[in-house]
Design a protein around this motif. Structure first.
Motif: not given
Length: 61
Positions: A13-23
């Motif tokens: 979840e942390a990885e996905v959240m970071q990916t979304m923030k980066d986008a």
């Protein structure tokens, strides 16, 4: 196994959240305290059954 699964999901979840923030996605955090108050009031246990309520409460780490 449950503890391992919870850690794995939290990491993913942390990885996905970071990916979304980066986008450029804005992440809105909810006030979990309000949810806790609702659960602890017992209202949900009355509505959905004490047995299910107890099972969910016992799932905490």
């Amino acid at each position: 196994m449950r503890k391992y699964q919870n850690k794995l999901v939290a990491s993913q979840e942390a990885e996905v959240m970071q990916t979304m923030k980066d986008a450029g996605m804005e992440i809105v955090e909810v006030d979990r305290g309000l949810f806790r108050e609702k659960v602890q009031s017992g209202e949900l246990a009355d509505k959905y059954g004490r047995e299910l309520y107890n099972e969910i409460v016992e799932m905490k780490e």
